[in-house]
Structures are given as structure tokens and as C-alpha cells.
Design an enzyme around this catalytic site. Structure first.
Site, PDB file in Angstrom:
ATOM      1  N   GLY A 126      -0.554 -16.462 -12.383  1.00  0.00           N
ATOM      2  CA  GLY A 126      -1.596 -17.471 -12.239  1.00  0.00           C
ATOM      3  C   GLY A 126      -1.307 -18.388 -11.058  1.00  0.00           C
ATOM      4  CD  GLU A 170       2.868  10.873  14.664  1.00  0.00           C
ATOM      5  OE1 GLU A 170       3.513  10.002  15.253  1.00  0.00           O
ATOM      6  OE2 GLU A 170       2.912  11.029  13.414  1.00  0.00           O
TER       7      GLU A 170
END
Length: 375
Positions: free
Chosen positions: A320, A78
Site C-alpha cells: 500500500g 540477432e
């Protein structure tokens, strides 16, 4: 999304939780909030542990300022949008601010954004989703309304909630968002045990680096580090901010990955961490994370807490299959990225038990395969 060809833009969309609303297909308030989400994408992989809030300022139907939070301790979206409007010579009085997340209302490392919007004379604030941080949680909206600012809440709320899901998880659980990734053949397998089986071509591997750029840490197990000897570096082609830190983590509870492995080589801004359970021989330039034992080695939950303490809000688990399965089995995964080739890879397909609520969310094709996102 399922009919799109894989490209850098599509890869970044998939890596950041998309698909995102297309401003070109929307009108009015919805179009400007979609622009705010696109602005916020600039902060993904940079702003943690803070959310990458995007903000767009609009007056008389014209965008006059944009901002995205990209670094904890720096101004929020903002304030940056207000500064952008000032730099353009625009008058923000009576403008509307479109913000992906409720403006903050407390003094932290920066002043409250709700007060900045009030002081600037913004007449209306449109918010995508409320901030669940107990220090905010509706307080920003209440302050704005008390000062006569018109407030609308929930615009493109589903998309904004998904965009800020990693931050919401960190606030509610203290754990980072976990993305799981595997490359599988058409038979659902990774290839014969003990050997590297290429499934994705080099150009797709480069696009898959969008997942690393969207994260602050990557985690692999010892077998992957030994078999593939990867660098585990972030090689997404677009340059990044100097403050970005990308942690390269290997679960090596016994300290067995050799010192000459490529992952241990120093890379600026990308420190290597070794998760261990004992007291193995130290490696020069490598920090050890000493964790309690867990199934198959280290405690994954403790690992995630350690990474969160380092400001990591998003973690990529890249391999893995045993490690990915462990995260799923322990309920620690938030989404799964499957790179599915059109040809069989061979070997035994891993057993991946997704939460029952997970569904296919998005995907894109390349010649010879498909990238799918499940969450």
C-alpha cells in the site's frame, strides 16, 4: 500519449516504459529501429536477467527477418532474426541488422551474436545503444568493425536506452527495476483507513495487469494482504511462455498474514514468497525469505537483492501507500504509476516524495480517470 484512450495496446506501452517511436511515422533507418524496439517488447517479462533485445534484418528496404530474446539461455534476438530470415528463404548476405542493444562479444550461455552476424555476411549493423555490461561495453562494435562490417551507433538512442533501463540498472547496481503503483482519488487519497475503496473500474483493473505481465515479481505489504485478500496473480489476457515465473511477495516480517489468505494458494508458475525477519510458523507451499530488519519491517534493499538472485529484473510494488512511500524514501523506486480517479476517495492523502528529477512521462485516460507514469 496523453490524449489516447486506455486500451490493451496503450496499457502495454505504459507498462513497458513507453511511449515508443511509431514506425508508421518514421522513415529509413529510424523506422527499422522502431520496428526492432517493437520486436523487443515481446521479451519483456520473459528474458530477465537478460535484456529483451529486438533485432530486424533489412535488405533492399524490405524486412527479411525479425527476432527477440525471450529467455535466458536461449538464442538472442540477432540469432533468432537470422533464423527467421533463413526460414523465410531469404539471403541475409549484405543485409543490415537493426539491433536495440550492442551485440554481445563473449561466450556465455550462448555464442557471441557479433560473430553470428559476421559469419552470416551481414554488411551493416545499426545499434540503438551500447551495452554497459563490462563483458561487452563497446567490444561487440569493435569486433564488427574489425571484420569490415559498417557500424552505426545511437539511432533512436534515447528510446533504446529507456527500453533497456531495467537491464542497465541490474548490471550497474545488482538491483532490479522497481515500478511503484497506487490508485488514488481526485483528492490524492486511497480511501478511509481500514477499508477497501474501489477507485478504478474492473476493466481498468484488467488493463493494469499489463504491469504485472511486464514484471517478474509483485510486492505488497501485510496490511494490503490482510485488508484486500488479493491473489496477486498475473491475469493479463494474452498467453505467456511456459518458462515464465511470476513471484508473489508479501512483506510479513512477523508472519501474521493468516494461512487461509488467498495469496498463499498455489498457482502454477507463480510461487508465493513471504518476506520475514524472524522465524514464524512455516506455511505449506510458501517459501520464506529471511531478511534483516529495516524501517517498518524488512530491509527492502535486501529483498531486492534476493529477488535479483532469482533472476528477477523488474519488480512491481502494488501496495500500500506506506510501502510505496518507503521505497521512495530509500531511493529504491524507478518509476511511479498513478491511477487517478475523477472522484474523491476520502481519507488522508499519503505523502509521496518523488525524486526532484522525476517528471510526468506518459499517460492515458479512461472514462472516470487517468493513468500517469512518472519517472
Amino acid at each position: 500519449m496523453s490524449d489516447l484512450d486506455l486500451s490493451p495496446e496503450v496499457a502495454w506501452t505504459l507498462a513497458t516504459g513507453g511511449p515508443w517511436p511509431d514506425p508508421a511515422l518514421l522513415e529509413g533507418d529510424a523506422r527499422f529501429m522502431a520496428l526492432a524496439i517493437r520486436e523487443g517488447l515481446k521479451g519483456v517479462g520473459l528474458s530477465s536477467p537478460n535484456p529483451p533485445v529486438g533485432c530486424v534484418l533489412v535488405k533492399a528496404g524490405r524486412v527479411i527477418g525479425c527476432g527477440a530474446h525471450t529467455r535466458a539461455g536461449d538464442p538472442h534476438g540477432e540469432v533468432l532474426a537470422l533464423r527467421d530470415a533463413e526460414a523465410r528463404g531469404e539471403d541475409v548476405r549484405a543485409a543490415t541488422a537493426y539491433v536495440t542493444l550492442e551485440p554481445c562479444c563473449h561466450h556465455g550461455r550462448t555464442p557471441p551474436c557479433s560473430q553470428a552476424l559476421i559469419q552470416a555476411g551481414v554488411a551493416r549493423v545499426v545499434v540503438g545503444v551500447r551495452d554497459p555490461n563490462p563483458r561487452v561495453d563497446g567490444g561487440g562494435l569493435a569486433i564488427l568493425r574489425a571484420q569490415g562490417v559498417a557500424v552505426d551507433e545511437g539511432l533512436l538512442g534515447v528510446a533504446c536506452t529507456r527500453f533497456h533501463a531495467p537491464f542497465f540498472k541490474l548490471i550497474r547496481t545488482g538491483l532490479p527495476w522497481v515500478s511503484l503503483k497506487l490508485a488514488l482519488g481526485s483528492d490524492g487519497a486511497l480511501g478511509p483507513a481500514g477499508q477497501t475503496t474501489p477507485i478504478t473500474p474492473p476493466e481498468v483493473q484488467r488493463l493494469a495487469h499489463a504491469l504485472r505481465r511486464a514484471s517478474e515479481a509483485i510486492v505488497v505489504g501485510r496490511p494490503t494482504a490482510e485488508l484486500d485478500d488479493p491473489q496477486l496473480t498475473d491475469r493479463w489476457p494474452a498467453p505467456t511462455a511456459p518458462h515464465r515465473i511470476f513471484h508473489r511477495v508479501v512483506l510479513d516480517h512477523g508472519g501474521q498474514v493468516p494461512a487461509q489468505a488467498r495469496v498463499w494458494r498455489p498457482v502454477a508458475g507463480q510461487p508465493a514468497l513471504r518476506a520475514v525477519t524472524g522465524d514464524p510458523q512455516p506455511l505449506r507451499g510458501v517459501e520464506d525469505l529471511r531478511l534483516p530488519p529495516g524501517p517498518g519491517g524488512c530491509s527492502l534493499r535486501h529483498l531486492l537483492h534476493e529477488l535479483a538472485a532469482r533472476g528477477v529484473g523488474r519488480v512491481l510494488v502494488e501496495g500500500g501507500a506506506t510501502l510505496v512511500s518507503a521505497f521512495l524514501d530509500q531511493g529504491l523506486g524507478d518509476e511511479f504509476h498513478r491511477f487517478q480517479g475523477d472522484r474523491p476517495a476520502g481519507g488522508t492523502p499519503p505523502v509521496l516524495l518523488f525524486p526532484p528529477s522525476w517528471q510526468l512521462q506518459a499517460g492515458a485516460r479512461w472514462p472516470g480517470g487517468r493513468w500517469e507514469v512518472w519517472r
